[in-house]
Design a protein around this motif. Structure first.
Motif, PDB file in Angstrom:
ATOM      1  N   LYS A 183       0.813  -1.223   0.000  1.00  0.00           N
ATOM      2  CA  LYS A 183       0.000   0.000   0.000  1.00  0.00           C
ATOM      3  C   LYS A 183       0.846   1.273   0.000  1.00  0.00           C
ATOM      4  N   ASP A 200      -0.196  -1.705  -8.971  1.00  0.00           N
ATOM      5  CA  ASP A 200      -1.565  -1.174  -8.923  1.00  0.00           C
ATOM      6  C   ASP A 200      -2.081  -1.028  -7.501  1.00  0.00           C
ATOM      7  N   SER A 201      -1.584  -1.845  -6.566  1.00  0.00           N
ATOM      8  CA  SER A 201      -2.118  -1.831  -5.209  1.00  0.00           C
ATOM      9  C   SER A 201      -1.649  -0.634  -4.382  1.00  0.00           C
ATOM     10  N   LYS A 203      -1.129   2.870  -2.746  1.00  0.00           N
ATOM     11  CA  LYS A 203      -1.930   4.071  -2.545  1.00  0.00           C
ATOM     12  C   LYS A 203      -1.068   5.298  -2.257  1.00  0.00           C
ATOM     13  N   GLY A 221      -4.532   2.840 -11.154  1.00  0.00           N
ATOM     14  CA  GLY A 221      -4.912   1.940 -10.075  1.00  0.00           C
ATOM     15  C   GLY A 221      -5.425   2.694  -8.872  1.00  0.00           C
ATOM     16  N   ASN A 222      -4.862   2.358  -7.696  1.00  0.00           N
ATOM     17  CA  ASN A 222      -5.347   2.919  -6.438  1.00  0.00           C
ATOM     18  C   ASN A 222      -4.501   4.073  -5.919  1.00  0.00           C
ATOM     19  N   GLU A 224      -3.225   7.286  -4.620  1.00  0.00           N
ATOM     20  CA  GLU A 224      -3.923   8.494  -4.180  1.00  0.00           C
ATOM     21  C   GLU A 224      -2.974   9.638  -3.853  1.00  0.00           C
TER      22      GLU A 224
END
Length: 622
Positions: A183, A200-201, A203, A221-222, A224
């Protein structure tokens, strides 16, 4: 607490005697305790300290001990341990709780020390990725890890969710791409690989390099949050950036590879928070993403004015503009969003000379205003931009103001509904009784005797009429105190920042100045001062105390009155040594009764004292 169930005094009765309540309930209670309270509980009787702690040694744990995060900030080995291993007050009996707290953290590399110890190995090859019992979720890989860029297969535990790599080479890139639960990813080094690909995982991504990366691949992907710190952060080399779903970006680079031919919308349209430091001007074609809610803009080049066009940012609520200290005489020429669409409620232009014409701002939205001097605010009087006005409460919803002012009316012009006031003044400053009735936090920078909340009927008395809701005062930036100075504080305080002074004739011993507590809770009393000779040396409601010890290589600070005659639970001591090195000591205090108290030194060290004698002091070196 007393473990004797036959005690006739209910006040001494232990309501959670060991084995008298269900263990599952006791463990749930422990789960809500912080580290200090947990130690207090386990020290109440032998059954707790030996039986309970040993029987459940695998499940009872300290909380919030992020050793790797401390290493990331300090990179100083394993000096910050929760268990104080030296001195007469060791807590080695709680080692199992400490090990449980860091059992999910692993450091890899000889640069963390040559001695193998708990949760540390010298080489990546010592990691067993197929270990099904592994609980490692956080890993820091150093620079000396026993592999080179020519190694082919490197495996990491699939349980990792947070990974720090201090020297990114291709085998490690291949390894982290295979982590399904990753993450947070932190990458650093001097020479990045040719292509950096992000799983992709992930954040949260933080990249810090000395050299320029050649290509960075960001998938839709994720991700942020993206933090990019490097000399040349070419945004045009980040594949998939504009189409990503990133919401927060922190960019600190000298150049960004942007030209007048670069696509204006190079940043993702989903971006809501941007902190950008630029070393050279952005091209005129550059456009900020329209969904921005927070913008911090910091140009590093020297210019008389900095143009800033935020006309399209109709969702912007927070604006912070800053320049290097050596350029703080310069300002911004801002093109604001249309008034009827503006949502700006926080503006910070403290170290610039930027003018803020109120006629271009939605004054009903402004809640926080931070300026270098209040004269930066321009009022609209008959279409003339001036820095003075006879009007009052122009910004009715303003809750916070910080800046220099010359007299009370300048602040009252803005708002009488302030809750947070940080004021720098050079001349006499008097606030009439009843000023700012909602004020909760006050920070002063000026001369001690020149600032007063005064009663109109007694123009020469020294009693202050503090607002009734005032809970925090910062007196640290006031001029130096002397033996004759009296510092007035209200009885409602919960937090106080203050400057210590050195008593005449006592070398290196610092103490608090003379303090007079003023009752600001009962306006019907004729005498609003409280007797400091009673039980409390500080207001009973005061829980947080911050003390500036000034400049000295060796300093002793008197603790006895704070411990014995106050309810302070959190104490911070700080200062600057003559060698310009800053020092800081953070203490947490728990009073156990019977003249005992528990002191936490910093976030990770605990000491128990008994029988603190009058005149006891804390001795601190830089």
């Amino acid at each position: 607490m007393n473990n004797n169930s036959n005690s006739s005094n209910d006040d001494d009765r232990c309501y959670i005697e060991y084995r008298k309540i269900p263990t599952i309930l006791l463990l749930q209670i422990i789960g809500y305790l912080d580290n200090i309270d947990l130690i207090c509980l386990l020290l109440t009787c032998r059954s707790y300290y030996y039986d309970l702690k040993d029987q459940y040694s695998s499940s009872i744990t300290f909380k919030g001990l992020d050793r790797i995060q401390q290493l990331q900030q300090r990179y100083s080995g394993i000096k910050s341990l929760f268990i104080h291993s030296k001195g007469p007050y060791q807590l080695n009996g709680f080692t199992s709780l400490y090990r449980n707290a860091i059992s999910d953290q692993l450091m890899v590399g000889r640069d963390f020390g040559t001695v193998e110890s708990i949760n540390r190995v010298g080489s990546v090859r010592q990691i067993i990725p197929t270990d099904t019992t592994s609980t490692i979720t956080t890993m820091m890989i150093g620079t000396m890890v026993g592999i080179t860029a020519f190694d082919q297969v490197i495996s990491l535990p699939p349980t990792i969710t947070r990974l720090y790599i201090r020297n990114v080479i291709q085998p490690l890139v291949t390894a982290y791409l295979g982590l399904p639960n990753l993450k947070e990813l932190y990458l650093a080094g001097y020479h990045p690989p040719d292509i950096i690909t992000i799983p992709d995982s992930v954040k949260y991504l933080r990249i810090r390099y000395q050299d320029t990366f050649k290509e960075l691949v960001v998938h839709q992907g994720n991700l942020e949050t993206l933090v990019l710190i490097c000399t040349d952060g070419h945004l045009d080399k980040i594949q998939g950036l504009s189409s990503s779903c990133i919401k927060t970006m922190n960019l600190s680079c000298k150049t960004y590879g942007l030209t007048s031919t670069t696509t204006p919308s190079v940043l993702p349209c989903t971006l809501t928070s941007l902190n950008i430091k630029v070393g050279e001007p952005l091209p005129d074609t550059f456009v900020f993403p329209p969904m921005l809610v927070s913008l911090t803009y910091a140009p590093a080049w020297n210019a008389t004015t900095y143009p800033l066009n935020i006309q399209n940012l109709v969702n912007l609520e927070r604006l912070v503009l800053t320049v290097p200290d050596r350029f703080n005489r310069t300002g911004f020429e801002i093109t604001f969003p249309p008034i009827n669409h503006s949502q700006l409620n926080y503006i910070d232009v403290r170290n610039t000379t930027t003018k803020l014409p109120l006629k271009y701002l939605n004054t009903s939205c402004l809640e926080s205003l931070l300026v270098q001097h209040i004269s930066q605010i321009q009022y609209d009087n008959d279409n003339d931009e001036t820095t003075t006005t006879t009007k009052l409460n122009i910004l009715p919803n303003l809750k916070r103001f910080k800046g220099q002012a010359d007299y009370y009316h300048q602040i009252a012009t803005l708002s009488n509904n302030l809750q947070i006031l940080s004021i720098h003044y050079k001349c006499h400053m008097e606030f009439p009784k009843g000023s700012f009735p909602q004020l909760k936090r006050l920070c002063l920078n000026g001369i001690l005797t020149s600032f007063k909340f005064k009663t109109p009927r007694c123009q020469h008395d020294l009693h202050k009429e503090f607002p009734p809701n005032l809970t925090s005062i910062d007196y640290i930036k006031l001029s130096a105190y002397s033996d004759n100075d009296i510092l007035y504080i209200p009885s409602s305080l919960e937090s106080l920042a203050i400057k210590a002074y050195q008593k005449n004739g006592i070398n290196d011993l610092y103490t608090l100045p003379q303090i007079q507590i003023i009752n600001n809770q009962n306006n019907n009393q004729n005498n609003n001062s409280l007797d400091n000779n009673n039980q409390y040396y500080l207001p009973p409601s005061l829980k947080r105390l911050i003390v500036n010890l000034g400049t000295s290589d060796v300093t002793s600070f008197k603790l006895s009155e704070i411990i014995n005659r106050s309810n302070v639970e959190s104490l911070k001591l700080f200062g600057n040594a003559h060698s310009d090195q800053k020092y800081e000591l953070e203490l947490s205090i728990k009073r156990l009764g019977d003249d005992k108290y528990l002191e936490r030194n910093g976030p990770n060290n605990v000491t128990i004292f008994q029988g603190l004698y009058d005149g006891g002091s804390s001795h601190s070196r830089k």
